[in-house]
Structures are given as structure tokens and as C-alpha cells.
Scaffold this motif. Sequence first.
Motif, mmCIF file in Angstrom:
data_model
loop_
_atom_site.group_PDB
_atom_site.id
_atom_site.type_symbol
_atom_site.label_atom_id
_atom_site.label_comp_id
_atom_site.label_asym_id
_atom_site.label_seq_id
_atom_site.Cartn_x
_atom_site.Cartn_y
_atom_site.Cartn_z
ATOM 1 N N VAL A 107 4.308 7.409 -7.705
ATOM 2 C CA VAL A 107 4.208 6.674 -6.595
ATOM 3 C C VAL A 107 4.736 5.225 -6.736
ATOM 4 C CG1 VAL A 107 2.523 5.733 -4.721
ATOM 5 C CG2 VAL A 107 2.171 7.895 -5.733
ATOM 6 N N ILE A 108 4.337 4.448 -7.911
ATOM 7 C CA ILE A 108 4.737 3.238 -8.071
ATOM 8 C C ILE A 108 5.627 2.857 -9.042
ATOM 9 C CG2 ILE A 108 2.298 2.100 -7.207
ATOM 10 C CD1 ILE A 108 1.255 1.782 -9.974
ATOM 11 N N GLY A 109 6.135 4.032 -9.718
ATOM 12 C CA GLY A 109 7.443 3.737 -10.450
ATOM 13 C C GLY A 109 7.428 2.740 -11.611
ATOM 14 N N ASP A 110 8.502 1.919 -11.491
ATOM 15 C CA ASP A 110 8.574 0.941 -12.501
ATOM 16 C C ASP A 110 7.535 -0.297 -12.549
ATOM 17 O OD1 ASP A 110 11.046 1.943 -13.301
ATOM 18 O OD2 ASP A 110 12.075 0.615 -12.259
ATOM 19 N N ALA A 111 6.600 -0.037 -11.520
ATOM 20 C CA ALA A 111 5.599 -1.242 -11.399
ATOM 21 C C ALA A 111 4.284 -0.834 -12.066
ATOM 22 C CB ALA A 111 5.278 -1.548 -10.007
ATOM 23 N N THR A 112 4.443 0.389 -12.551
ATOM 24 C CA THR A 112 3.039 1.109 -12.968
ATOM 25 C C THR A 112 2.409 0.210 -14.101
ATOM 26 O OG1 THR A 112 3.994 3.353 -12.652
ATOM 27 C CG2 THR A 112 2.142 3.277 -14.255
ATOM 28 N N GLU A 113 2.994 -0.206 -15.221
ATOM 29 C CA GLU A 113 2.368 -0.909 -16.082
ATOM 30 C C GLU A 113 1.915 -2.211 -15.727
ATOM 31 O OE1 GLU A 113 2.892 -2.845 -20.612
ATOM 32 O OE2 GLU A 113 4.410 -1.641 -19.946
ATOM 33 N N HIS A 114 2.731 -3.079 -14.920
ATOM 34 C CA HIS A 114 2.450 -4.237 -14.469
ATOM 35 C C HIS A 114 1.092 -4.164 -13.210
ATOM 36 C CE1 HIS A 114 6.846 -5.326 -15.135
ATOM 37 N NE2 HIS A 114 5.991 -5.712 -16.211
ATOM 38 N N THR A 115 1.226 -2.928 -12.863
ATOM 39 C CA THR A 115 -0.145 -2.726 -11.883
ATOM 40 C C THR A 115 -1.051 -2.423 -12.448
ATOM 41 O OG1 THR A 115 1.602 -2.356 -10.046
ATOM 42 C CG2 THR A 115 -0.552 -1.582 -9.663
ATOM 43 N N LEU A 116 -1.396 -1.345 -13.337
ATOM 44 C CA LEU A 116 -2.438 -0.688 -14.108
ATOM 45 C C LEU A 116 -3.147 -1.375 -14.878
ATOM 46 C CD1 LEU A 116 -1.597 3.089 -14.107
ATOM 47 C CD2 LEU A 116 -3.048 1.746 -12.235
ATOM 48 N N ARG A 117 -2.100 -2.185 -15.964
ATOM 49 C CA ARG A 117 -2.852 -2.875 -16.778
ATOM 50 C C ARG A 117 -3.776 -3.869 -16.283
ATOM 51 N NH1 ARG A 117 1.113 -4.500 -21.576
ATOM 52 N NH2 ARG A 117 -0.609 -5.679 -22.193
ATOM 53 N N PRO A 118 -3.712 -4.935 -15.262
ATOM 54 C CA PRO A 118 -4.350 -5.888 -14.948
ATOM 55 C C PRO A 118 -5.545 -5.216 -13.949
ATOM 56 C CG PRO A 118 -2.277 -6.212 -13.853
ATOM 57 C CD PRO A 118 -2.244 -5.163 -14.759
ATOM 58 N N GLY A 144 -4.770 9.232 -19.249
ATOM 59 C CA GLY A 144 -4.636 10.245 -17.948
ATOM 60 C C GLY A 144 -4.524 9.186 -16.548
ATOM 61 N N PHE A 145 -4.510 8.160 -16.685
ATOM 62 C CA PHE A 145 -4.391 7.623 -15.299
ATOM 63 C C PHE A 145 -2.950 7.415 -14.649
ATOM 64 C CE2 PHE A 145 -7.081 4.064 -13.131
ATOM 65 C CZ PHE A 145 -6.233 3.938 -12.089
ATOM 66 N N LEU A 146 -2.011 7.699 -15.598
ATOM 67 C CA LEU A 146 -0.772 7.710 -14.931
ATOM 68 C C LEU A 146 -0.319 8.940 -14.209
ATOM 69 C CD1 LEU A 146 1.299 5.946 -17.764
ATOM 70 C CD2 LEU A 146 0.559 5.088 -15.501
ATOM 71 N N ARG A 147 -0.860 10.009 -14.605
ATOM 72 C CA ARG A 147 -0.482 11.306 -14.126
ATOM 73 C C ARG A 147 -0.193 11.539 -12.436
ATOM 74 N NH1 ARG A 147 -4.383 13.856 -16.702
ATOM 75 N NH2 ARG A 147 -5.913 13.205 -15.052
ATOM 76 N N ARG A 148 -0.947 10.446 -11.484
ATOM 77 C CA ARG A 148 -0.818 10.648 -10.224
ATOM 78 C C ARG A 148 -0.106 9.420 -9.726
ATOM 79 N NH1 ARG A 148 -2.324 15.089 -7.040
ATOM 80 N NH2 ARG A 148 -4.202 16.055 -7.921
#
Length: 148
Positions: A100-111, A92-96
Motif C-alpha cells: 500500500v505505501i511502497g517506498d515510504a514503508t521504512e520512513h513511515t513504520l520506523r517512527p 511481520g508488520f510489512l506483510r499488509r
Amino acid sequence: MTEWSTDNATETTAASLLLGNIVAEVEGSATTAQRRTFFRAVGARIAAGHPVGDAQDIAALAASINRLWREHDCGEVRFELAEDGLLITHTGFLRRLAPVIGDATEHTLRPLLEGAYDAWLHTLGSSTNLTTRTLWWTDTEMRLKHGR
């Protein structure tokens, strides 16, 4: 630590504008290793600002961390003991954040989540030779492992 209130649309929009552009700047100007280090540090900062106290078991740990995630509408976590570490499932982290951060979501949230969970577990006494890493990622769920 300063918290941004998002009680109204103007504040939410301002926070989204700021966050989206910060992430875009990091994505556009840092190497992969630099981005990973930066966002792991952000995750560790989140953990430091929201201590888990002296959680004595994984249920208490999940309850403590989920209070933070739910307060900010950032999903929830489940922990499972494994033979060789601790499995962490965050949903459920991606919902919001994805809008906002688009294509960078995985590169941002994983680390970021790796850094947060790693910091929380180390404050509870996890050995320094254990680390948190992503096992897999989807748009709805992330599985991490804290271990060797």
C-alpha cells in the motif's frame, strides 16, 4: 475512535487507497523531521487508543500489544530486558502495508512503531528521559530499544 472494517474487498481497497495517498502526500510535502514527528504522533495515537492496562511484566505487555497487532494482521512483538534498556523486536508488520505505501514503508513504520512503543512504555511509568529508537530495520524485522 473510529475503526475501519475491512471485512470485504471493497472496504480493504478503499482503506488502501486512502492510506496510500495520505502517506504519499506526507512523503511528498513534509521535511524528514516533520514526517518523523507526524508518524511518531500517529504511533502514540494508536497506543493511546489501545491501552496496555497495568501490565506488570514484559510477558503481559507483549500479550496485550500482540492482541492488537494480531487483530489487525500487523505482526507481533517480543521484548527482552537488556542491561541498559528494553529491546523490542517487531516482526511481520510489512506483510499488509508494504504493497500500500511502497517506498515510504521504512520512513513511515520506523517512527510510527517508535511512537507507539514509546507511548505504551511511558504510560507504564517509564522515565521521560528514556526514549524508543530504531536499532535496525529489515524487510521482515525491526529492532528497537527503549532506553537512554
